[in-house]
Design an enzyme around this catalytic site. Structure first.
Site, PDB file in Angstrom:
ATOM      1  N   ASP A 187      -0.038  -4.887  34.517  1.00 58.83           N
ATOM      2  CA  ASP A 187       0.483  -5.878  33.732  1.00 58.83           C
ATOM      3  C   ASP A 187       1.162  -5.378  32.631  1.00 58.83           C
ATOM      4  OD1 ASP A 187      -2.412  -7.991  33.947  1.00 58.83           O
ATOM      5  OD2 ASP A 187      -0.818  -7.534  35.411  1.00 58.83           O
TER       6      ASP A 187
ATOM      7  N   HIS B 191      -2.489 -11.562  23.613  1.00 60.01           N
ATOM      8  CA  HIS B 191      -3.493 -11.196  24.651  1.00 60.01           C
ATOM      9  C   HIS B 191      -4.056  -9.853  24.066  1.00 60.01           C
ATOM     10  CE1 HIS B 191      -2.778 -14.417  27.381  1.00 60.01           C
ATOM     11  NE2 HIS B 191      -1.419 -13.843  27.490  1.00 60.01           N
TER      12      HIS B 191
ATOM     13  N   GLY C  19      -1.954  -8.617  29.417  1.00 56.15           N
ATOM     14  CA  GLY C  19      -1.362  -9.625  29.653  1.00 56.15           C
ATOM     15  C   GLY C  19       0.355  -9.261  28.827  1.00 56.15           C
TER      16      GLY C  19
ATOM     17  N   ASP D 246       1.541 -21.648  23.596  1.00 55.05           N
ATOM     18  CA  ASP D 246       1.812 -20.778  24.898  1.00 55.05           C
ATOM     19  C   ASP D 246       1.132 -21.250  26.122  1.00 55.05           C
ATOM     20  OD1 ASP D 246       3.010 -17.772  25.305  1.00 55.05           O
ATOM     21  OD2 ASP D 246       1.700 -18.323  26.816  1.00 55.05           O
TER      22      ASP D 246
ATOM     23  N   HIS E  11      -0.479 -19.754  28.178  1.00 53.38           N
ATOM     24  CA  HIS E  11      -1.572 -18.942  28.222  1.00 53.38           C
ATOM     25  C   HIS E  11      -2.498 -19.017  27.129  1.00 53.38           C
ATOM     26  CE1 HIS E  11       1.435 -17.064  30.971  1.00 53.38           C
ATOM     27  NE2 HIS E  11       0.435 -17.060  31.851  1.00 53.38           N
TER      28      HIS E  11
ATOM     29  N   ASP F  58       6.717 -20.565  27.742  1.00 53.33           N
ATOM     30  CA  ASP F  58       6.275 -20.548  29.250  1.00 53.33           C
ATOM     31  C   ASP F  58       5.912 -21.927  29.647  1.00 53.33           C
ATOM     32  OD1 ASP F  58       4.002 -17.922  28.823  1.00 53.33           O
ATOM     33  OD2 ASP F  58       4.178 -19.658  27.839  1.00 53.33           O
TER      34      ASP F  58
ATOM     35  N   TYR G 214      10.010 -16.934  30.256  1.00 54.63           N
ATOM     36  CA  TYR G 214      10.438 -16.201  31.075  1.00 54.63           C
ATOM     37  C   TYR G 214      11.731 -16.741  31.777  1.00 54.63           C
ATOM     38  CZ  TYR G 214       6.119 -14.187  29.910  1.00 54.63           C
ATOM     39  OH  TYR G 214       5.162 -13.716  29.243  1.00 54.63           O
TER      40      TYR G 214
HETATM   41  C1  LIG Z   1       4.349  -9.934  33.712  1.00 52.79           C
HETATM   42  C2  LIG Z   1       4.309 -11.309  32.950  1.00 52.79           C
HETATM   43  C3  LIG Z   1       4.375 -10.931  31.269  1.00 52.79           C
HETATM   44  C4  LIG Z   1       5.965 -11.733  33.033  1.00 52.79           C
HETATM   45  N1  LIG Z   1       5.545 -13.085  33.687  1.00 52.79           N
HETATM   46  C5  LIG Z   1       6.489 -13.914  34.481  1.00 52.79           C
HETATM   47  C6  LIG Z   1       7.085 -13.317  35.446  1.00 52.79           C
HETATM   48  C7  LIG Z   1       7.630 -14.373  36.426  1.00 52.79           C
HETATM   49  C8  LIG Z   1       6.419 -15.255  36.275  1.00 52.79           C
HETATM   50  C9  LIG Z   1       6.121 -15.530  34.903  1.00 52.79           C
HETATM   51  C10 LIG Z   1       4.082 -13.322  34.095  1.00 52.79           C
HETATM   52  O1  LIG Z   1       3.203 -14.168  34.280  1.00 52.79           O
HETATM   53  N2  LIG Z   1       3.433 -11.945  33.262  1.00 52.79           N
HETATM   54  C11 LIG Z   1       2.185 -11.843  33.268  1.00 52.79           C
HETATM   55  C12 LIG Z   1       1.432 -11.018  34.243  1.00 52.79           C
HETATM   56  C13 LIG Z   1       0.059 -10.849  34.138  1.00 52.79           C
HETATM   57  C14 LIG Z   1      -0.665 -11.228  33.120  1.00 52.79           C
HETATM   58  C15 LIG Z   1       0.114 -12.120  32.183  1.00 52.79           C
HETATM   59  C16 LIG Z   1       1.295 -12.376  32.286  1.00 52.79           C
HETATM   60  C17 LIG Z   1       1.956 -13.218  31.287  1.00 52.79           C
HETATM   61  C18 LIG Z   1       1.283 -13.469  30.098  1.00 52.79           C
HETATM   62  C19 LIG Z   1       1.805 -14.297  28.981  1.00 52.79           C
HETATM   63  O2  LIG Z   1       2.989 -15.056  28.940  1.00 52.79           O
HETATM   64  N3  LIG Z   1       1.148 -14.638  27.806  1.00 52.79           N
HETATM   65  O3  LIG Z   1       1.612 -15.614  26.968  1.00 52.79           O
HETATM   66 ZN   LIG Z   2       2.357 -17.046  28.173  1.00 45.87          ZN
END
Ligand SMILES: CC1(C)CN(C2CCCC2)C(=O)N1c1ccccc1/C=C/C(=O)NO
Ligand SMILES: [Zn+2]
Length: 410
Positions: A128, A170, A178, A205, A207, A294, A333
């Protein structure tokens, strides 16, 4: 001094985009114009934009956000403040020396350390959180921007301080997580603690704001309130309603775990109920709001079903308390819709209306096919029953909430 926008400018100025836009959208304002005009500091520089724009998980987002804010004519109402780089001392205020040293040294290697090397993994620097070239410099500048935002509030140079490049909630003291490497939010709050006694951190957020909560879970000086998706297997997995802080910090961590599909009306109703209680009990002196986008219906996380209006109403409530307030970015995103959302929040703080359509500018095509400033909700099922939400508020307020009034308008 802040460039106080002159109201009621002569007809000659009607040609300026901001005034013209104001005229156009005046009759269709969805968010009540805040009563008072806030002095808004906007932390930005070309270098910060360029570096943040290269973060591989959000490559290109920073450019869209800033260029939209600029093209809707908001910059003239903001105090643009340049960031500085967080110093080693700043960073060691929270993070461990060995983690900082590893992050700083490994960032120098052109192609980054092999992210499968065991040291890197022990610091969360893999999968990540890949090590990309210059990551330490970039995150130091992003963190310095959040610290500078805090300083404008401490010096009473602004009422609202914005850093859309920040919000990396995070990051832990000894590891990345994250996609967060240095926790700019914790560093900004530690800076605010140099002046303020009671600091409220709110995280909307998608998360759980685990890194910030963990940093302050033992102290009553910082109350952390996180609204987030909480479902089996969803990152980071923490943030249950039973997670309330420990020791002297017991009851100073608040968690609002939610399920997929929540919409503006219900999210805002829960937000207003919880934050009213928090204000009464904690009486904060300053607010830090992480505005991760997000939660928008169009986000590829396809989880919550919010629009920019739901997020704006939450930020609007915080601003209405007329306390020094810091607005930070975070997740988000669907880049065009994240840009629209944060432009809307910036306009809310500045007390300025926005045009209904995306103005002509370099990145106009990213906003197709509708080219509208607004975002829409999908019709995904809301798994949050009224009973679930009422029980949640009852648990948090620790008193029965018989009926949760689900109309979000004040
Ligand atoms: C790799 C990214 C950061 C990008 N992403 C997008 C890509 C397409 C769908 C959402 C994720 O879910 N990610 C993650 C992957 C693993 C762990 C955490 C996150 C996100 C954390 C966050 O937003 N915290 O507020
Ligand atoms: Zn998030």
């Amino acid at each position: 001094a802040s460039s106080e926008p002159a109201e009621g400018k002569g007809a000659a100025d009607i040609d300026s985009p901001a005034v013209a836009a104001e005229a156009v959208s005046l009759k269709t304002s969805e968010i009540k114009k805040p009563k008072t005009k806030y002095r808004v500091a906007y932390v930005h520089s070309k270098q910060l934009l360029e570096k943040a724009n290269e973060l591989i998980r959000i490559k290109g987002r920073a450019e869209l956000v800033h260029s939209l804010i600029s093209s809707v004519g908001l910059l003239q109402y903001l105090q643009v403040v340049s960031p500085r780089c967080a110093t080693e001392t700043d960073i060691l205020g929270f993070h461990c020396p060995d983690y900082v040293a590893f992050l700083r040294d490994s960032g120098d290697v052109p192609d980054g350390k092999d992210s499968h090397d065991s040291d890197a993994e022990s610091y969360g620097l893999s999968y990540d959180c890949p090590l990309q070239k210059g990551i330490f410099e970039t995150c130091s500048l992003i963190s310095g921007a959040t610290i500078v935002a805090a300083e404008t509030l401490i010096n009473n140079a602004a009422d609202v301080a914005i850093n859309w490049y920040g919000g990396w909630h995070h990051a832990k003291r000894d590891s990345a997580a994250g996609f967060c490497y240095i926790n700019d939010i914790v560093l900004g709050i530690l800076k605010l603690r140099e002046k303020f006694d009671r600091i409220l951190y709110v995280d909307i957020d998608l998360h759980h704001g685990d890194g910030v909560e963990e940093a302050f879970c033992m102290t009553p000086k910082v109350m952390t309130v996180s609204f987030h998706k909480y479902m089996f297997g969803f990152f980071p997995g923490t943030g249950s309603v039973r997670d309330i802080g420990t020791g002297k910090g017991k009851y100073y961590s608040v968690n609002v775990p939610l399920l997929d599909g929540i919409r503006d009306a219900e999210f805002c109703a829960v937000f207003y109920s919880i934050m009213k209680l928090v204000r009464e009990k904690f009486q904060p002196q300053v607010i830090v709001l992480q505005c991760g986008a997000d939660t928008l219906s169009s986000d590829p996380n396809t989880s919550f079903n919010l629009t920019h209006l739901g997020i704006s109403r939450c930020a609007g409530l915080m601003l209405s308390w007329n306390l020094p307030t810091m607005l930070l970015g975070g997740g988000g995103y669907n880049f065009p819709n994240t840009a629209k959302c944060w432009s809307f929040l910036t306009s809310l703080a500045a007390g300025k209306k926005l045009p209904l359509d995306i103005p002509e500018h370099e990145h106009l095509l990213a906003y197709g096919p509708d080219f509208e400033m607004s975002t829409t909700a999908g019709n995904r099922k809301d798994c949050n029953t009224k009973q679930y939400l009422a029980d949640l508020v009852a648990k948090i307020s620790r008193k029965p909430v018989l009926v949760l009034i689900l109309c979000s308008d004040e």
